[in-house]
Design a protein around this motif. Sequence first.
Motif, short mmCIF file in Angstrom:
data_model
loop_
_atom_site.label_atom_id
_atom_site.label_comp_id
_atom_site.label_asym_id
_atom_site.label_seq_id
_atom_site.Cartn_x
_atom_site.Cartn_y
_atom_site.Cartn_z
N ALA A 46 -2.34 -3.09 -5.28
CA ALA A 46 -1.44 -2.95 -6.43
C ALA A 46 -2.03 -2.00 -7.48
O ALA A 46 -3.15 -2.21 -7.94
CB ALA A 46 -1.19 -4.32 -7.06
N PRO A 47 -1.30 -0.95 -7.84
CA PRO A 47 -1.85 0.03 -8.78
C PRO A 47 -1.93 -0.50 -10.22
O PRO A 47 -1.23 -1.46 -10.59
CB PRO A 47 -0.84 1.19 -8.70
CG PRO A 47 -0.06 0.98 -7.46
CD PRO A 47 -0.02 -0.51 -7.27
N LYS A 48 -2.75 0.15 -11.01
CA LYS A 48 -2.74 -0.08 -12.44
C LYS A 48 -1.35 0.26 -13.00
O LYS A 48 -0.64 1.11 -12.45
CB LYS A 48 -3.80 0.79 -13.14
CG LYS A 48 -5.23 0.34 -12.90
CD LYS A 48 -5.53 -0.94 -13.64
CE LYS A 48 -6.96 -1.39 -13.48
NZ LYS A 48 -7.24 -2.65 -14.19
N TYR A 73 -9.40 -3.65 -9.77
CA TYR A 73 -8.35 -4.18 -8.90
C TYR A 73 -8.67 -5.59 -8.38
O TYR A 73 -8.00 -6.08 -7.47
CB TYR A 73 -8.14 -3.23 -7.72
CG TYR A 73 -7.74 -1.84 -8.14
CD1 TYR A 73 -6.43 -1.54 -8.49
CD2 TYR A 73 -8.68 -0.83 -8.24
CE1 TYR A 73 -6.06 -0.27 -8.90
CE2 TYR A 73 -8.33 0.45 -8.65
CZ TYR A 73 -7.02 0.72 -8.98
OH TYR A 73 -6.65 1.98 -9.40
N VAL A 74 -9.66 -6.22 -8.97
CA VAL A 74 -10.09 -7.52 -8.48
C VAL A 74 -8.93 -8.51 -8.47
O VAL A 74 -8.10 -8.55 -9.39
CB VAL A 74 -11.26 -8.06 -9.33
CG1 VAL A 74 -10.82 -8.40 -10.75
CG2 VAL A 74 -11.91 -9.26 -8.66
N GLY A 75 -8.83 -9.28 -7.40
CA GLY A 75 -7.77 -10.28 -7.26
C GLY A 75 -6.55 -9.78 -6.52
O GLY A 75 -5.72 -10.58 -6.07
N ALA A 76 -6.40 -8.46 -6.41
CA ALA A 76 -5.19 -7.92 -5.78
C ALA A 76 -5.15 -8.25 -4.29
O ALA A 76 -6.14 -8.06 -3.58
CB ALA A 76 -5.13 -6.41 -5.98
N PRO A 77 -4.01 -8.72 -3.77
CA PRO A 77 -3.90 -8.96 -2.33
C PRO A 77 -3.98 -7.65 -1.56
O PRO A 77 -3.64 -6.58 -2.06
CB PRO A 77 -2.51 -9.59 -2.19
CG PRO A 77 -2.17 -10.10 -3.55
CD PRO A 77 -2.82 -9.15 -4.51
N VAL A 78 -4.43 -7.75 -0.32
CA VAL A 78 -4.52 -6.59 0.56
C VAL A 78 -3.49 -6.76 1.68
O VAL A 78 -3.44 -7.80 2.33
CB VAL A 78 -5.94 -6.43 1.15
CG1 VAL A 78 -6.02 -5.17 2.00
CG2 VAL A 78 -6.98 -6.38 0.03
N SER A 79 -2.67 -5.73 1.87
CA SER A 79 -1.57 -5.80 2.84
C SER A 79 -1.51 -4.53 3.66
O SER A 79 -2.04 -3.49 3.26
CB SER A 79 -0.23 -5.98 2.10
OG SER A 79 -0.23 -7.15 1.30
N LEU A 80 -0.84 -4.61 4.81
CA LEU A 80 -0.62 -3.45 5.67
C LEU A 80 0.85 -3.39 6.07
O LEU A 80 1.64 -4.26 5.71
CB LEU A 80 -1.51 -3.55 6.91
CG LEU A 80 -3.03 -3.49 6.68
CD1 LEU A 80 -3.78 -3.77 7.97
CD2 LEU A 80 -3.44 -2.16 6.07
#
Length: 544
Positions: free
Chosen positions: A457-459, A531-538
């Motif tokens: 997720a971007p800033k 970006y700490v906490g942001a989920p990682v997706s593909l």
Amino acid sequence: MSPVNVTIASGASWQEVAADRQRHRDATIASLNPPLPKLSASDIPLDTTGIPGSILTAKELEITEKNVEDLVSLLASGQWSAKTVVQAFMRRAAVAQQLTNCVTEILSERALQRAAELDDHLAATGQPVGPLHGLPISVKEHVGMKGYDLNAGFVAWVGQVGEEDALILQILWDAGAVFYVRTTQPQTLMHLETRSNLYGTTVNPFNTTLTAGGSSGGEGALVGLRGSVLGIGTDIGGSIRSPAANNGLFGFKPTALRLPVSGWSATMAGSDHIVGTIGPLSTSLEGVSLFVRTILSGRPWLREPSLVPIPWRGKDQLEERARGRKLRVGVIWDDKVVRPHPPILAALSRVVAELQKSDEVDVIEWECWKHDLAWEVIAKLYFCDGAAEEKAAIAASGEPLLPLSKWILENPHVREHTISTLWQAHEERQAYRTSYAAIWNERDVDVILCPAGPGVAPKLETARYWGYTSQWNLLNYPAVVFPVGTKVSREESAQGKQDNKEHEYPEAYKPMSEADQYNYDLWKEHGVDGYVGAPVSLQLVGRM
């Protein structure tokens, strides 16, 4: 027909219109019983996902922590009443609104009346109304509801009203669904984040300095906080997949003209140069599957004749097609335009490693073909009037043009077409599709595994690269985003557990493009801590 609860006076300023909409939203939340505590800014941490557990009752938490497949079973059997379930989700949605600013209104009167009807029907007949009996479904605001405001993110459009429920809502209603909340969207509906002059900015529940995505970002944040477990989004360049990825959800963009879009509100109605589509965001893959199966079982092409009349193709049919050979998965590490940030490459590496262990899967490297050209082609076709209608809708109220609206509307590829230049642009689109199809045929892959974006997720106000999602809108290929079960972690990065070191930018990295330089600078400025906490997706891409 007058819209529900629009009380603005003629000649009101855009600020007064926005204030009225926010008052209405807050009133719908205040009407919930029992009332919810009002949170102050100091009560809201960077990661908001633990807050609902401190506010809601144990029963409300039990209900809202269930996925779609669990809820439909409990509702159909009568173990839980539709009224109890929808009340729990309305209350959790109201909490989500305070934490992320994702809601435009709670539909409590409508939802409770519907729930009571469903409960009475089950009690009287012993049978559920349909496969979605009692299931609460959230709805992006520009998907029309009869009698409700239909502003599509423009201040000047407040007071327009849905003449009837959108066709997709009619089908879901017949299947037993309950619509209980409407969600935010950005000005123009053409941002990969969600900010408007009507409601402000919707933020990411996992890290409020990040965007929830867009344009279905209200859905993304709401479902991310489990104020919904199944919601309706729309997508013409990434608007389902961006919020799904940013919030760790499943999100599906079907092939255009697969699911019904009649009854939504947007500028450039009737444009078919790049066709938008509609689809689900859910906390589970089964939620996505049930949504699509239900819509297609309603044979929407009989009422929206432009749709492709293909019923649901089940798992058995797909297995039959693949029988006798391995599943072939093409992998895109980067699109040769923008290199993804390290957490995305690390996650992709882990997933590929797992696939390579399977005797039923062949993994091949997918060499991207002119993805920079794809953006030029699609950007040229987004606003064929030179964005005149978008700009007029903004100017009509005097609301300011927001930064990401300016960025997309004044993109160097946007132009006002003549008939001949439009024909030429269509030829370029078709030529690109034909060339890409030939490459796919030659390599004979079943699906492509790739990033869902150039990072997690971007800033806020930085989401300016659409290529990892808009590529598939141009080609009109279906795509699903899925979480990989990890989040950006300061501790894991420091200990090397995320393999980020292997995927960090090399020393003296030379960006591939201006867009890559922009994305690289974001990582250099913020790194893991930002970006700490942001989920990682593909993302997984197929062909219809």
